[in-house]
Design an enzyme around this catalytic site. Sequence first.
Site, PDB file in Angstrom:
ATOM      1  N   HIS A  88      36.231  84.906  33.118  1.00  0.00           N
ATOM      2  CA  HIS A  88      36.560  84.453  34.497  1.00  0.00           C
ATOM      3  C   HIS A  88      37.522  83.268  34.403  1.00  0.00           C
ATOM      4  O   HIS A  88      37.318  82.286  35.268  1.00  0.00           O
ATOM      5  CB  HIS A  88      35.334  84.055  35.323  1.00  0.00           C
ATOM      6  N   GLY A 125      33.495 101.286  31.288  1.00  0.00           N
ATOM      7  CA  GLY A 125      32.785 100.231  32.539  1.00  0.00           C
ATOM      8  C   GLY A 125      31.611  99.395  31.538  1.00  0.00           C
ATOM      9  O   GLY A 125      30.794  98.922  32.321  1.00  0.00           O
ATOM     10  N   SER A 148      36.286  96.676  27.855  1.00  0.00           N
ATOM     11  CA  SER A 148      37.643  96.814  28.521  1.00  0.00           C
ATOM     12  C   SER A 148      38.383  98.375  27.988  1.00  0.00           C
ATOM     13  O   SER A 148      39.229  98.395  27.381  1.00  0.00           O
ATOM     14  CB  SER A 148      38.743  95.615  27.692  1.00  0.00           C
ATOM     15  N   SER A 199      39.423 100.016  30.193  1.00  0.00           N
ATOM     16  CA  SER A 199      40.516 100.126  31.308  1.00  0.00           C
ATOM     17  C   SER A 199      42.015  99.673  30.622  1.00  0.00           C
ATOM     18  O   SER A 199      42.857 100.529  30.691  1.00  0.00           O
ATOM     19  CB  SER A 199      40.225  99.482  32.489  1.00  0.00           C
ATOM     20  N   GLU A 232      46.836  97.322  36.557  1.00  0.00           N
ATOM     21  CA  GLU A 232      45.482  97.047  37.051  1.00  0.00           C
ATOM     22  C   GLU A 232      45.185  96.390  38.491  1.00  0.00           C
ATOM     23  O   GLU A 232      44.508  96.547  39.168  1.00  0.00           O
ATOM     24  CB  GLU A 232      44.696  96.458  35.894  1.00  0.00           C
ATOM     25  N   ASP A 235      42.347  91.200  28.547  1.00  0.00           N
ATOM     26  CA  ASP A 235      42.181  92.581  28.099  1.00  0.00           C
ATOM     27  C   ASP A 235      43.510  93.240  27.414  1.00  0.00           C
ATOM     28  O   ASP A 235      43.360  93.359  26.157  1.00  0.00           O
ATOM     29  CB  ASP A 235      41.502  93.506  28.987  1.00  0.00           C
TER      30      ASP A 235
END
Length: 482
Positions: free
Chosen positions: A49, A170, A174, A176, A223, A235
């Site tokens: 974050h 998920g 990472s 994605s 993304e 990522d």
Amino acid sequence: MHSDDAARLSPGEPHRISAGLRTRFAEEFGRDPDGVWFAPGRANLNGEHVDFHGGRCLPMALAHGTYVAAAPRQDGLLRLRTLDPELDDGVQTLSLAAVAAVMSDDGAEAGEPATITDVHTIVPGQISGWTWYVAGTLWALARVGEEAPELAVPEDFGADLLICSTLPIGGGLSSSAALECSAMLAFVALATPLGAANRGTALDAALDDELRARLAAACMRAEVEVVGAGTGGLDQTVSLRGRAGHVVSLDCRDFTVERLPMDGLLAEHAFLAIDTRQAHWLGDGQFDDRRADSEAAMRLLGVDRLRDLLPEHPEPGDVDAALARFDTLVGGDELEGCDELTGCAEALEGRSTAACRRRLRHALTEMLRSEQLDRILTDEELEPTTAAAEVGRILTAGHASMRDDAEVSFPAADALVGTVSEVGALGARLIGGGFGGSVLALVPRDREDAVIGAAARVCQEQGFTAPRFLHVEPSAPARVVG
Ligand code: ADP
Ligand code: MG
């Protein structure tokens, strides 16, 4: 209970996986693929974050990742199939032109999910959510190609892609970015002048760090702008720019990286990722909510990114000073004028002051932890055992911050962090965006089996889904497999 081999996720043998994927591709699409490309997932030692706040992140590329077999088409269509059993719904067809139309006209603004109904009406056949990561990647590459001729994508370019992954999907490791980055390499190889001039594995050498940084930024655009997830580029950067045996020290202010060798630390210790199998879904709004709290604090404090609140080499006192300034701004009594009070209410946009302060504290302490880790990992004088103890301590402090300040942890992660520390891990924390995902632990190599056994046992006893375990070997970045 003994640690169960079935619960260990192996990265597999790349050439064997590639050969199997080629065979499946030929069965599915009736021709041979031009190649197979791979991109790794990642485990982040610290820096959750904070990428979108300009903080430092310390990710490692995994040996686990995503493989794409592909061959070009000349009709502007993407035909995609994933072999992930949960997501596989046969071949999905969509067109780059349709994605471009959705993005430009009625368009998704940055951060908003693109509306897929438009594509449904233009392209026959069903499409499902995951295909947007791939289509978005090609869309973003085409945007890069408008500026950089060597990466230009012809208008009629299309491709058939078959996808398989050795990562949990998920799971906070990472998948994605691994999907975007592996597809990106396939598209660069098949569509662009750079790919045409560098056939096969020659592409790896042709993709220098500068080009990889450019491609990582494009994958991030896919993304953020096409899928609508609030990712900050960490990522994609490590997937394309990681290095075997190294942690990437990524300064998210300008995306410069240093690679810190881990061989000393990893001689006697290993990183273990524990996939809790509680999939986190960034799209469900909670991650965005946490980010919005921290951005409200950022506006209140009058900076463009929270990293700017700390000096180049921050100390704990610098975090305290920034928090004190936040308290002054929200504590009416000490305000210098009403204007500032009005400004405060506007900046926080009705968000809870206490929640914004917790997000701020997470971001600032997380950035401080990254800087501390960076110093530990670059200190050549430090004994590996001392370094490992320090890294472990910071990992566990990071978990407390994820739990109490970011408020993105969940019971299974908390139980796992506690348990593995009791049986010999030097430290552990939740990694990824939170609300599910994986725990990363630093363990003495000779305690790895014991830690795995205890982790499996605590999940069974407390009624959590049986976890899966990935041995984290800092690995090479996205590449041509063959
Ligand atoms: P993480 O990146 O931590 O694994 P995300 O929620 O960011 O989790 O990304 C997961 C999503 O990415 C999946 O829901 C799917 O849409 C897409 N995805 C990732 N890997 C694959 C794959 N191998 N096949 C199809 N879709 C995938
Ligand atoms: Mg992701």
